[in-house]
Motif scaffolding. Structure first.
Motif, PDB file in Angstrom:
ATOM      1  N   ALA A   1       0.934  -1.257  -0.017  1.00  0.00           N
ATOM      2  CA  ALA A   1       0.114   0.028  -0.109  1.00  0.00           C
ATOM      3  C   ALA A   1       0.938   1.222  -0.154  1.00  0.00           C
ATOM      4  O   ALA A   1       1.807   1.243   0.687  1.00  0.00           O
ATOM      5  CB  ALA A   1      -0.890   0.057   1.327  1.00  0.00           C
ATOM      6  N   LEU A   2       0.694   2.091  -0.988  1.00  0.00           N
ATOM      7  CA  LEU A   2       1.669   3.510  -1.144  1.00  0.00           C
ATOM      8  C   LEU A   2       0.562   4.575  -1.123  1.00  0.00           C
ATOM      9  O   LEU A   2      -0.489   4.626  -1.643  1.00  0.00           O
ATOM     10  CB  LEU A   2       2.050   3.342  -2.668  1.00  0.00           C
ATOM     11  N   SER A   3       1.233   5.710  -0.549  1.00  0.00           N
ATOM     12  CA  SER A   3       0.427   6.824  -0.780  1.00  0.00           C
ATOM     13  C   SER A   3       1.019   7.553  -2.064  1.00  0.00           C
ATOM     14  O   SER A   3       2.048   7.130  -2.609  1.00  0.00           O
ATOM     15  CB  SER A   3       0.988   7.881   0.481  1.00  0.00           C
ATOM     16  N   HIS A   4       0.172   8.593  -2.459  1.00  0.00           N
ATOM     17  CA  HIS A   4       0.762   9.194  -3.655  1.00  0.00           C
ATOM     18  C   HIS A   4       2.027  10.221  -3.287  1.00  0.00           C
ATOM     19  O   HIS A   4       2.942  10.521  -4.306  1.00  0.00           O
ATOM     20  CB  HIS A   4      -0.546  10.220  -4.090  1.00  0.00           C
ATOM     21  N   ASP A   5       2.267  10.245  -2.109  1.00  0.00           N
ATOM     22  CA  ASP A   5       3.913  10.935  -1.935  1.00  0.00           C
ATOM     23  C   ASP A   5       4.749   9.779  -2.300  1.00  0.00           C
ATOM     24  O   ASP A   5       5.756   9.743  -2.948  1.00  0.00           O
ATOM     25  CB  ASP A   5       3.604  11.318  -0.409  1.00  0.00           C
ATOM     26  N   ASP A   6       4.623   8.418  -1.869  1.00  0.00           N
ATOM     27  CA  ASP A   6       5.174   7.409  -2.044  1.00  0.00           C
ATOM     28  C   ASP A   6       5.312   7.096  -3.658  1.00  0.00           C
ATOM     29  O   ASP A   6       6.589   6.996  -4.277  1.00  0.00           O
ATOM     30  CB  ASP A   6       4.596   6.058  -1.422  1.00  0.00           C
ATOM     31  N   ILE A   7       4.226   7.267  -4.226  1.00  0.00           N
ATOM     32  CA  ILE A   7       4.440   7.181  -5.891  1.00  0.00           C
ATOM     33  C   ILE A   7       5.401   8.169  -6.484  1.00  0.00           C
ATOM     34  O   ILE A   7       6.034   7.925  -7.195  1.00  0.00           O
ATOM     35  CB  ILE A   7       2.849   7.171  -6.062  1.00  0.00           C
ATOM     36  N   ALA A   8       5.054   9.528  -5.994  1.00  0.00           N
ATOM     37  CA  ALA A   8       5.941  10.541  -6.534  1.00  0.00           C
ATOM     38  C   ALA A   8       7.453  10.158  -6.422  1.00  0.00           C
ATOM     39  O   ALA A   8       8.301  10.387  -7.183  1.00  0.00           O
ATOM     40  CB  ALA A   8       5.480  11.898  -5.818  1.00  0.00           C
ATOM     41  N   ALA A   9       7.632   9.891  -5.011  1.00  0.00           N
ATOM     42  CA  ALA A   9       8.937   9.313  -4.561  1.00  0.00           C
ATOM     43  C   ALA A   9       9.657   8.152  -5.533  1.00  0.00           C
ATOM     44  O   ALA A   9      10.728   8.379  -5.843  1.00  0.00           O
ATOM     45  CB  ALA A   9       9.233   9.050  -3.142  1.00  0.00           C
ATOM     46  N   ILE A  10       8.884   7.183  -5.921  1.00  0.00           N
ATOM     47  CA  ILE A  10       9.532   6.109  -6.809  1.00  0.00           C
ATOM     48  C   ILE A  10       9.577   6.564  -8.139  1.00  0.00           C
ATOM     49  O   ILE A  10      10.760   6.246  -8.842  1.00  0.00           O
ATOM     50  CB  ILE A  10       8.333   4.947  -6.496  1.00  0.00           C
ATOM     51  N   ILE A  11       8.795   7.535  -8.452  1.00  0.00           N
ATOM     52  CA  ILE A  11       8.871   8.007 -10.166  1.00  0.00           C
ATOM     53  C   ILE A  11      10.111   8.832 -10.015  1.00  0.00           C
ATOM     54  O   ILE A  11      10.865   8.672 -11.122  1.00  0.00           O
ATOM     55  CB  ILE A  11       7.551   8.608 -10.478  1.00  0.00           C
ATOM     56  N   THR A  12      10.311   9.502  -9.114  1.00  0.00           N
ATOM     57  CA  THR A  12      11.452  10.422  -8.973  1.00  0.00           C
ATOM     58  C   THR A  12      12.793   9.772  -8.600  1.00  0.00           C
ATOM     59  O   THR A  12      13.780   9.982  -9.681  1.00  0.00           O
ATOM     60  CB  THR A  12      11.509  11.482  -7.728  1.00  0.00           C
ATOM     61  N   GLU A  13      12.754   8.639  -8.173  1.00  0.00           N
ATOM     62  CA  GLU A  13      13.979   7.665  -7.975  1.00  0.00           C
ATOM     63  C   GLU A  13      14.169   6.871  -9.209  1.00  0.00           C
ATOM     64  O   GLU A  13      15.252   7.021  -9.679  1.00  0.00           O
ATOM     65  CB  GLU A  13      13.930   6.594  -6.776  1.00  0.00           C
ATOM     66  N   VAL A  14      13.153   6.323 -10.012  1.00  0.00           N
ATOM     67  CA  VAL A  14      13.384   5.414 -11.225  1.00  0.00           C
ATOM     68  C   VAL A  14      13.663   6.345 -12.131  1.00  0.00           C
ATOM     69  O   VAL A  14      14.506   6.046 -13.024  1.00  0.00           O
ATOM     70  CB  VAL A  14      12.230   4.704 -11.258  1.00  0.00           C
TER      71      VAL A  14
END
Length: 281
Positions: free
Chosen positions: A196-209
């Motif tokens: 389970a991910l927040s949209h903050d988590d989603i943004a962080a993963i996109i930034t990382e990748v």
């Protein structure tokens, strides 16, 4: 999987329909791929289909014994359109129906929830897939993906609420099993990814990748609703913004083992989905 007759896949060019048709044909099943333009799908028979044009229904159902149902997009009362078709399908020999719904919409709830409610009365073999929000919402042509590419921003009213985002390939894998296994599920299935991910988590993963900074901007319900009305009808915008509010309240903060149980493999993570592909392509 067992040998079956012919499956009609409605919405065969869409996010889950295209993947379901592809997985069925790859496994050797006969598929009629239904879309408005009868777009060719590898290994399947293309057929024209429009929920709002009943003249297309009989030919689509000809020779079919099971059907994958994608509701008409953006329709706040899909039952009015879908139920006559489903009654026709039962009359013409369809014995199994698998409906794509949403984890946010229970049986008897709004929109497709009303179709969910009557499906068991129409078919002895059935399933309702209730996936969480798609990982593909952040790729391709979805509004989130466009705002990420154009602005580096994800706009929601979800606050810090978490979601068990799921890969559409995993939804299709469950759909294929529900359509072709010897025993139909005869229940609704809550489908999620592995975390389970927040949209903050989603943004962080996109930034990382991707290496590109992406942020999540939090909007109040009213502002999110108004933003969505520029993209979809007012009633549908209010429903979508309401789903965001429910996420903020924790309604989607869960993961299930359904994908693993039905397919024999774990669902894909969001990071794995993004890795090895063009930036948000």
């Amino acid at each position: 999987m067992t040998t079956t007759g012919t499956t009609l896949v409605i919405g065969a060019t869409g996010t889950t329909g295209s993947r379901t048709a592809a997985q069925l044909t790859a496994a050797g099943h006969r598929v009629k791929a239904a879309s408005r333009q009868a777009t060719p799908v590898a290994g399947a028979e293309p057929v024209p289909f429009d929920w709002y044009d009943r003249a297309t229904h009989a030919a689509a159902l000809d020779g079919v014994d099971r059907v994958y149902l994608i509701p008409p997009l953006g329709d706040t009362d899909p039952a009015a359109t879908m139920l006559p078709f489903l009654q026709q399908a039962r009359t013409t020999g369809v014995c199994r129906a698998v409906l794509l719904s949403s984890s946010a919409i229970p049986q008897g709830g709004p929109a497709v929830g009303m179709v969910h409610q009557v499906l068991p009365d129409l078919f002895e073999q059935w399933a309702v897939l209730r996936p969480s929000w798609f990982m593909q919402n952040f790729t391709g042509t979805h509004a989130h993906a466009r705002s990420i590419r154009d602005e580096g921003t994800i706009w929601t009213a979800t606050e810090g609420g978490r979601v068990g985002f799921i890969d559409a390939e995993d939804i299709a894998a469950v759909a294929a099993r529900a359509l072709t296994d010897e025993q139909a599920p005869n229940t609704d299935l809550i489908l999620t990814g592995p975390e389970a991910l927040s949209h903050d988590d989603i943004a962080a993963i996109i930034t990382e990748v991707s290496g590109r900074t992406v942020v999540h901007r939090r909007l109040p319900y009213e502002q999110m609703r108004d933003r969505l009305t520029t993209q979809v009808p007012v009633e549908f915008a209010a429903m979508l913004a309401g789903m965001d509010r429910a996420i903020a309240e924790g309604a989607e903060d869960r993961v299930t083992g359904t994908v693993q149980r039905l397919t024999g493999r774990p669902p894909r993570t969001f990071q794995a989905l993004l890795e090895g592909r063009p930036l948000l392509g």
